[in-house]
Scaffold this motif. Structure first.
Motif, PDB file in Angstrom:
ATOM      1  N   LEU A   1       0.609  12.505  -8.672  1.00 18.10           N
ATOM      2  CA  LEU A   1      -1.089  12.088  -8.191  1.00 18.10           C
ATOM      3  C   LEU A   1      -0.912  12.666  -6.905  1.00 18.10           C
ATOM      4  N   ASN A   2      -2.246  13.900  -6.296  1.00 16.59           N
ATOM      5  CA  ASN A   2      -1.783  14.166  -5.474  1.00 16.59           C
ATOM      6  C   ASN A   2      -2.515  12.760  -4.662  1.00 16.59           C
ATOM      7  N   ARG A   3      -1.890  12.887  -3.666  1.00 11.22           N
ATOM      8  CA  ARG A   3      -2.350  11.778  -1.994  1.00 11.22           C
ATOM      9  C   ARG A   3      -3.408  11.323  -1.509  1.00 11.22           C
ATOM     10  N   ARG A   4      -4.372  11.989  -1.621  1.00  7.85           N
ATOM     11  CA  ARG A   4      -5.446  11.930  -2.125  1.00  7.85           C
ATOM     12  C   ARG A   4      -6.005  10.638  -3.439  1.00  7.85           C
ATOM     13  N   ASP A   5      -5.502  11.542  -3.779  1.00  6.91           N
ATOM     14  CA  ASP A   5      -6.188  10.400  -6.127  1.00  6.91           C
ATOM     15  C   ASP A   5      -4.720   9.213  -5.468  1.00  6.91           C
ATOM     16  N   ALA A   6      -3.764   9.440  -4.597  1.00  8.95           N
ATOM     17  CA  ALA A   6      -2.812   8.122  -5.171  1.00  8.95           C
ATOM     18  C   ALA A   6      -4.105   6.966  -3.661  1.00  8.95           C
ATOM     19  N   ARG A   7      -4.182   7.537  -2.772  1.00  7.13           N
ATOM     20  CA  ARG A   7      -4.541   5.877  -2.182  1.00  7.13           C
ATOM     21  C   ARG A   7      -5.200   5.495  -2.337  1.00  7.13           C
ATOM     22  N   ARG A   8      -6.339   6.412  -3.242  1.00  3.40           N
ATOM     23  CA  ARG A   8      -7.603   5.865  -3.431  1.00  3.40           C
ATOM     24  C   ARG A   8      -7.512   4.439  -5.197  1.00  3.40           C
ATOM     25  N   ARG A   9      -6.591   5.540  -5.731  1.00  8.69           N
ATOM     26  CA  ARG A   9      -5.688   4.270  -6.997  1.00  8.69           C
ATOM     27  C   ARG A   9      -5.426   3.083  -6.561  1.00  8.69           C
ATOM     28  N   THR A  10      -4.051   3.575  -5.228  1.00  2.00           N
ATOM     29  CA  THR A  10      -3.280   2.273  -4.538  1.00  2.00           C
ATOM     30  C   THR A  10      -4.538   1.719  -4.239  1.00  2.00           C
ATOM     31  N   SER A  11      -5.774   1.479  -3.331  1.00  3.36           N
ATOM     32  CA  SER A  11      -6.658   0.573  -3.513  1.00  3.36           C
ATOM     33  C   SER A  11      -7.494   0.322  -4.520  1.00  3.36           C
ATOM     34  N   GLU A  12      -7.234   0.841  -5.536  1.00  6.26           N
ATOM     35  CA  GLU A  12      -8.136   0.408  -6.265  1.00  6.26           C
ATOM     36  C   GLU A  12      -7.615  -1.734  -7.356  1.00  6.26           C
TER      37      GLU A  12
ATOM     38  N   GLN B   1       0.722  -1.148   0.168  1.00  3.26           N
ATOM     39  CA  GLN B   1       0.010  -0.444   0.243  1.00  3.26           C
ATOM     40  C   GLN B   1       0.678   1.138  -0.048  1.00  3.26           C
ATOM     41  N   ASP B   2       2.002   1.183   1.103  1.00  2.00           N
ATOM     42  CA  ASP B   2       2.787   2.655   0.633  1.00  2.00           C
ATOM     43  C   ASP B   2       3.376   3.129  -0.546  1.00  2.00           C
ATOM     44  N   MET B   3       3.858   1.548  -1.052  1.00  2.00           N
ATOM     45  CA  MET B   3       4.237   1.705  -1.958  1.00  2.00           C
ATOM     46  C   MET B   3       3.757   1.937  -3.424  1.00  2.00           C
ATOM     47  N   CYS B   4       2.833   1.715  -3.595  1.00  2.00           N
ATOM     48  CA  CYS B   4       2.067   2.061  -4.498  1.00  2.00           C
ATOM     49  C   CYS B   4       1.617   3.463  -3.944  1.00  2.00           C
ATOM     50  N   VAL B   5       0.980   3.677  -2.996  1.00  2.00           N
ATOM     51  CA  VAL B   5       0.918   5.745  -2.993  1.00  2.00           C
ATOM     52  C   VAL B   5       2.447   6.523  -3.360  1.00  2.00           C
ATOM     53  N   HIS B   6       3.352   6.284  -2.729  1.00  2.00           N
ATOM     54  CA  HIS B   6       4.604   6.339  -3.222  1.00  2.00           C
ATOM     55  C   HIS B   6       4.775   6.855  -4.445  1.00  2.00           C
ATOM     56  N   ILE B   7       4.898   5.762  -5.533  1.00  2.00           N
ATOM     57  CA  ILE B   7       5.225   5.565  -6.873  1.00  2.00           C
ATOM     58  C   ILE B   7       3.944   6.711  -7.500  1.00  2.00           C
TER      59      ILE B   7
ATOM     60  N   ALA C   1       0.821  -4.340  -9.770  1.00  2.07           N
ATOM     61  CA  ALA C   1      -0.224  -2.433  -9.369  1.00  2.07           C
ATOM     62  C   ALA C   1       0.690  -1.642  -9.321  1.00  2.07           C
ATOM     63  N   GLN C   2       1.692  -1.418  -8.526  1.00  3.02           N
ATOM     64  CA  GLN C   2       2.499   0.711  -9.321  1.00  3.02           C
ATOM     65  C   GLN C   2       2.506   0.360 -10.673  1.00  3.02           C
ATOM     66  N   ALA C   3       2.938  -0.551 -11.706  1.00  3.14           N
ATOM     67  CA  ALA C   3       2.935   0.046 -12.890  1.00  3.14           C
ATOM     68  C   ALA C   3       0.915   0.300 -13.101  1.00  3.14           C
ATOM     69  N   LEU C   4      -0.115  -0.365 -12.776  1.00  2.82           N
ATOM     70  CA  LEU C   4      -1.670   0.342 -13.213  1.00  2.82           C
ATOM     71  C   LEU C   4      -1.247   1.443 -12.361  1.00  2.82           C
ATOM     72  N   VAL C   5      -1.082   1.876 -11.094  1.00  4.29           N
ATOM     73  CA  VAL C   5      -1.620   3.126 -10.357  1.00  4.29           C
ATOM     74  C   VAL C   5      -1.661   3.854 -10.536  1.00  4.29           C
TER      75      VAL C   5
ATOM     76  N   LEU D   1      -4.105  -2.028  -5.916  1.00  5.56           N
ATOM     77  CA  LEU D   1      -4.500  -3.863  -4.970  1.00  5.56           C
ATOM     78  C   LEU D   1      -5.901  -4.641  -5.285  1.00  5.56           C
ATOM     79  N   PHE D   2      -7.058  -4.360  -4.893  1.00  2.85           N
ATOM     80  CA  PHE D   2      -8.179  -5.369  -5.429  1.00  2.85           C
ATOM     81  C   PHE D   2      -8.449  -5.803  -6.702  1.00  2.85           C
ATOM     82  N   ALA D   3      -8.037  -4.905  -7.675  1.00  2.09           N
ATOM     83  CA  ALA D   3      -7.257  -5.580  -9.670  1.00  2.09           C
ATOM     84  C   ALA D   3      -6.843  -6.470  -9.452  1.00  2.09           C
ATOM     85  N   VAL D   4      -5.530  -5.943  -8.881  1.00  5.46           N
ATOM     86  CA  VAL D   4      -4.007  -7.350  -9.055  1.00  5.46           C
ATOM     87  C   VAL D   4      -3.953  -8.070  -7.093  1.00  5.46           C
TER      88      VAL D   4
END
Lengths: 321, 294
Positions: free
Chosen positions: A116-127, A104-110, A156-160, A129-132
């Motif tokens: 992406l801003n932090r809010r979008d990064a967190r939302r996209r990360t959830s999506e 989760q932290d890695m995907c938000v970071h990437i 996941a990080q490639a898609l985030v 990580l769920f997808a993979v």
């Protein structure tokens, strides 16, 4: 085959060498590669050292080419590397994940590094990580992950950041059969359900066949072949083996206007194996109460074409534009 | 009871969708990298064990300043210590934290780079919009913030704490207004010196233990030799090779120092400082100029 207007990748005369080409220790990784990739999902096939990873890195601007031009999604990769990288996701082959971070932290970071801003990064990360399929394990340190989970985290990080094109370097490398099947299913989903262009490298033809619409074959840094994975409907010869008397069944086929010949394996060879003929064979077998033991395509299949391209003495640059 | 215009619950679709938002300029990526790196070096969002040592050193670095601020509060009628600066001056505070600073820098700074090389994360970073130079810039910012935390931070505690415990805070601020740029400069001098050397060493190896050993080894060997030669030759000039105190002694030119304090000539100190900082910049430039991934 899904063919899109803007090519995912256009290479014109791309060459890349490491060290002094021709000298001891020097490697000509790519040699005058000219190729245009338009399919929704394209497989980059070749033996180890064929230049697949180098071509991917050149496309991403991670490695500058010695000569030639590369356009990714219509953007000049050398002139506007920033724009390319914002629209492309990359999954490297080797281990490249920060082991002390959670997925989760890695995907938000990437995602933040990709703009992406932090809010979008967190939302996209959830999506993603769920997808993979990593949503349950997202808070565990990556260092504790199995190889399959690491591959998913890399994907996941490639898609985030929601890329238009995702470049996957050997996504099934090192996975067990179950993990490989799942990864291939995810990769297939990317292009066919999520609308993301995919460029995936592998040295396993079966992986490409299962996930891609088109295959590009590299051999010794040169383009050896480029062709659709699902060619036009087969009309070539097929080999047929049935229960009971083969000769009698061949005679019945001849009586219905289907010419046959004996194959080297002793099966019934049918020269024109189009859909009408195959339906007739099926109906005749059912009518006679005969079981079909084997019905094999004896034609020039993708595998043979690829093997031919990879083993030919002279790789050609005259592939389909 | 629920409002008729608002549903009692909302189902969020968390399936993958295409991102259509606006991407931010790359400067935010650099700042995000700096923030993540600095927090990671302090052990934030890592295991408990990873937090203990850096935070312990932070506490040690702040202890003298906190004690100095606390004495006038605990002993209000003490004529000898009416304000924190009577107990410890800025220069003396920097000298006090010199040793924990070495341990802190060795713990946090080289690993800003070694961890990325060990895990081969650079491939990921460089496949984002981040360039090699922006990556280095992010790491430099992280290193400066980390060191300023234990250099400028205690100095500011001393300065601001002095105002807070003073009988007349407004008069105190007026009397010490000129101290602020001096302590900021002192903190920046220390931060650049140690950040530069720590990052340069960290860029040369993926093994943290080698980087920490390299950082401490050069600092301590140079200090031992410089101190010994200065003692034998009776020449203060050789004190310029006692690297840990070089940036601290540089502050003697603008901060009050104790009577009888001996430092190397200021020109020589600045020369050594410049050599270290510019040398570190050259090492980082050489190491990352091609955007190599490992």
């Amino acid at each position: 085959m899904a063919v899109l207007d803007t090519p995912a990748l256009e290479c014109v005369g791309v060459s890349k060498s490491f060290g002094r080409a021709g000298s001891r220790g020097g490697v000509q990784a790519l040699s005058e590669v000219t190729v245009t990739v338009r399919a929704a999902a394209t497989g980059l096939l070749g033996a180890n050292g064929a230049g697949k990873s180098t071509l991917m890195k050149v496309a991403l601007g991670l490695t500058p080419p010695d000569s030639g031009t590369v356009r990714v999604l219509g953007i000049d990769a050398a002139a506007d590397r920033d724009a390319v990288r914002r629209r492309v996701g990359y999954m490297p082959e080797h281990n490249c994940l920060p082991t002390e971070m959670s997925a989760q932290d890695m995907c938000v970071h990437i995602a933040q590094l990709r703009g992406l801003n932090r809010r979008d990064a967190r939302r996209r990360t959830s999506e993603v990580l769920f997808a993979v399929g990593l949503e349950e394990e997202r808070r565990r340190a990556i260092g504790t992950y199995s190889l399959g989970m690491r591959q998913r985290a890399k994907l996941a990080q490639a898609l985030v950041h929601g890329p238009d094109l995702v470049v996957l370097d050997e996504p099934t490398s090192g996975l067990d059969p179950a993990g490989r099947r799942e990864m291939l299913s995810i990769v297939r989903r990317l292009s066919h359900e999520l609308g993301i262009r995919v460029l995936v490298s592998s040295h396993v033809l079966e992986d490409i066949e299962q996930t891609c619409d088109e295959v590009v074959v590299l051999r010794s840094g040169r383009l050896a072949a480029q062709q659709p994975v699902e060619p036009a409907a087969r009309v070539g010869p097929v080999a047929l083996r049935v229960t009971g008397d083969l000769g009698a069944f061949a005679g019945l086929l001849n009586a219905r206007g289907v010419p046959t010949y004996p194959t080297q394996q002793g099966d019934i060879g049918i020269a024109v194996g189009d859909q009408t003929t195959l339906t007739l064979v099926r109906d005749l077998a059912a009518e006679q109460g005969i079981g079909i033991l084997r019905l094999a395509d004896e034609g020039d299949r993708l595998e043979e074409a690829v093997i031919d391209a990879m083993s030919s003495d002279r790789a050609t640059d005259g592939a389909r534009p | 009871m629920t409002s008729p215009t608002r549903p009692p619950a909302v189902l969020y679709d968390i399936r993958y969708s295409r991102f259509t938002g606006q991407l931010r300029p790359r400067v935010y990526a650099v700042l995000a990298l700096a923030r993540s790196s600095a927090l990671g070096a302090l052990g934030v969002r890592r295991s408990t064990g990873a937090k203990i040592w850096p935070f312990l050193l932070v506490v040690v670095a702040y202890a003298p300043a906190v004690v100095a601020v606390g004495i006038p509060l605990l002993v209000p009628d003490n004529d000898e210590f009416t304000e924190p600066l009577d107990f410890v001056s800025y220069y003396e505070l920097l000298a006090l934290i010199a040793t924990p600073l070495l341990a802190y820098v060795a713990t946090t700074i080289p690993s800003l780079l070694t961890r990325d090389r060990r895990d081969r994360v650079l491939t990921l970073y460089f496949s984002t919009a981040l360039s090699a130079w922006e990556y280095v810039l992010g790491k430099v910012i992280a290193a400066l913030l980390l060191i300023l935390l234990v250099t400028l931070g205690p100095l500011l505690v001393l300065l601001i704490g002095g105002a807070l415990v003073s009988d007349s805070p407004i008069d105190y601020v007026g009397d010490h207004a000129a101290d602020l740029p001096k302590v900021v400069l002192a903190g920046v001098l220390l931060a650049l010196f140690h950040a530069g050397w720590g990052l340069a060493i960290g860029s040369l190896t993926p093994r943290r233990v080698f980087a920490v050993g390299g950082y401490l080894g050069v600092m301590l060997v140079a200090s031992t030799l410089g101190g010994a030669v200065a003692s034998i030759s009776n020449s203060d000039a050789f004190l310029a090779f006692v690297l840990p105190i070089v940036p601290i002694d540089m502050t003697a030119s603008f901060l009050d120092t104790p009577e009888g304090n001996v430092t190397a000539p200021q020109g020589l100190l600045w020369a050594v400082w410049l050599v270290v900082v510019l040398g570190a910049a050259a090492v980082l430039w050489r190491r990352y100029r091609g955007g190599r991934e490992s």
